[in-house]
Write an enzyme that holds these catalytic residues in place. Structure first.
Site, short mmCIF file in Angstrom:
data_model
loop_
_atom_site.label_atom_id
_atom_site.label_comp_id
_atom_site.label_asym_id
_atom_site.label_seq_id
_atom_site.Cartn_x
_atom_site.Cartn_y
_atom_site.Cartn_z
CG ASP A 83 -1.46 3.18 -7.39
OD1 ASP A 83 -1.05 4.33 -7.62
OD2 ASP A 83 -2.67 2.85 -7.44
CD GLU A 90 -2.67 10.09 -4.11
OE1 GLU A 90 -3.80 9.80 -3.72
OE2 GLU A 90 -2.41 10.27 -5.32
O1 FUB Z 1 -4.74 4.16 -7.89
C1 FUB Z 1 -5.70 4.91 -7.17
C2 FUB Z 1 -5.05 5.99 -6.40
O2 FUB Z 1 -4.35 6.88 -7.29
C3 FUB Z 1 -3.98 5.53 -5.44
O3 FUB Z 1 -4.47 4.93 -4.29
C4 FUB Z 1 -3.26 6.81 -5.25
O4 FUB Z 1 -2.03 6.70 -4.61
C5 FUB Z 1 -3.15 7.32 -6.67
O5 FUB Z 1 -2.07 6.74 -7.35
#
Ligand code: FUB
Length: 327
Positions: free
Chosen positions: A19, A226
């Site tokens: 991320d 997301e």
């Molecule tokens: O790293 C945890 C979660 O996985 C993140 O918040 C999302 O964007 C995905 O990458």
């Protein structure tokens, strides 16, 4: 201190990272990643495999200099309101201060977004005692516009709980919209001048197709899942994000930071691993995509590594698709 970065290779290999939110601060590239934990705990749609407990900050002076790991800059134990899962963070600079925005579950198990501050981009960061009132879900991304107004974008489906907030309050059993109806977009809110709170209630960002219709929830190649990121290029705002189930990074553009945005295309095809999450940053005269994959762990979804590659625009402002298998 590790070796100098090589495009499309893990930036660091002594820890798992994911991320990446990259920014140019004080003339260097700072990367704010999640710090993936190496564990054998449960793995499910709730995201229990992403059990992260702290953040490290990475930096490079330029692409010919070694990657510096500035060490742990914030730990779960020091955040009074948070219980677990320090997920994808972002950082911003304003008022001669650096701000780290991060999601975590509160003591009721609900994802919220907190902020921590430091006079240095390398931290350590001191957390505010409570989460930002009115915040929810995951994946904060902060964009500071040319007029110095800061916007925070956030939201993620499934483990990130975005679909549970459709009524404006947390509904633990809520599911996402029907496939033929409008998909959920990320949320956006203005940040207060001191960068510590939301100015007003967050609003949904609309993402439309080329005919001006909402992207549908069943359109998994284009709908928001997301990992929002906003950058500005030639007067246009670019909102890029992950499609989740189809594992792409895609983007949409607008003349207004709050949207509506019009879908344009794919930035990165699926990587090794389920999640895909990124940031886009200009350094000197080139643009770069920071992303992660699971190549270092041979495909273990919660053991990811941050990488970078150059990002190129076409003359008309569209982004050239990067094909992962060709990297
Ligand atoms: O790293 C945890 C979660 O996985 C993140 O918040 C999302 O964007 C995905 O990458």
């Amino acid at each position: 201190m590790t070796n100098k970065p090589i495009p499309n290779k893990p930036l660091v290999t002594h820890i798992y990272t994911a991320d990446p939110s990259a920014h140019v601060f004080e003339g260097k590239i700072y990367i704010y990643p999640s710090h993936d934990l190496d564990h054998d705990g449960p793995s499910n749609d709730n995201g229990d495999q992403y059990a992260m407990e702290d953040y490290h900050v990475l930096s490079i002076d330029n692409f010919d200099s070694p990657v510096v790991d500035h060490g742990e800059v914030l730990h779960l134990n020091n955040i009074p309101w948070a219980s677990k899962q320090l997920w994808a963070p972002d950082a911003a600079y304003k008022n001669e201060m650096y701000y780290l925005y991060y999601p975590a579950r509160d003591h009721a198990g609900i994802f919220r977004i907190g902020v921590a501050t430091s006079p240095s981009p390398a931290g350590p960061f001191i957390p505010e005692p409570t989460y930002m009132e009115g915040s929810f879900s995951i994946d904060p991304a902060v964009f500071v516009d040319d007029d110095n107004q800061a916007y925070i974008y956030f939201g993620g489906l499934w483990g990130g709980q975005l679909e549970k907030w459709q009524t404006g309050s947390f509904e633990p059993d809520a599911t996402g919209p029907e496939p033929g109806t409008a998909a959920l977009g990320p949320q956006v809110a203005l940040l207060s001048d001191d960068m510590l709170s939301l100015q007003g209630a967050p609003q949904e960002v609309l993402i439309l197709d080329e005919d001006g219709n909402s992207i549908k929830a069943g359109d998994e190649d284009r709908r928001y899942f997301e990992g929002p990121w906003v950058h500005k290029y030639n007067g246009w705002y670019y909102l890029s994000y992950s499609t989740g189930t189809t594992h792409k990074l895609v983007y949409a553009i607008s003349r207004n930071p709050q949207g509506p945005y019009t879908f344009k295309g794919t930035i990165l095809t699926p990587v090794i691993g389920w999640t895909t999450h990124h940031s886009i940053v200009q350094f000197e005269d080139k643009w770069y995509l920071f992303y992660h994959d699971c190549s270092l762990s041979d495909g273990v979804n919660h053991k990811r590594s941050v990488k970078y590659t150059e990002l190129r625009y076409n003359e008309d402002g569209t982004i050239q698709t990067i094909t992962y298998s060709e990297l």
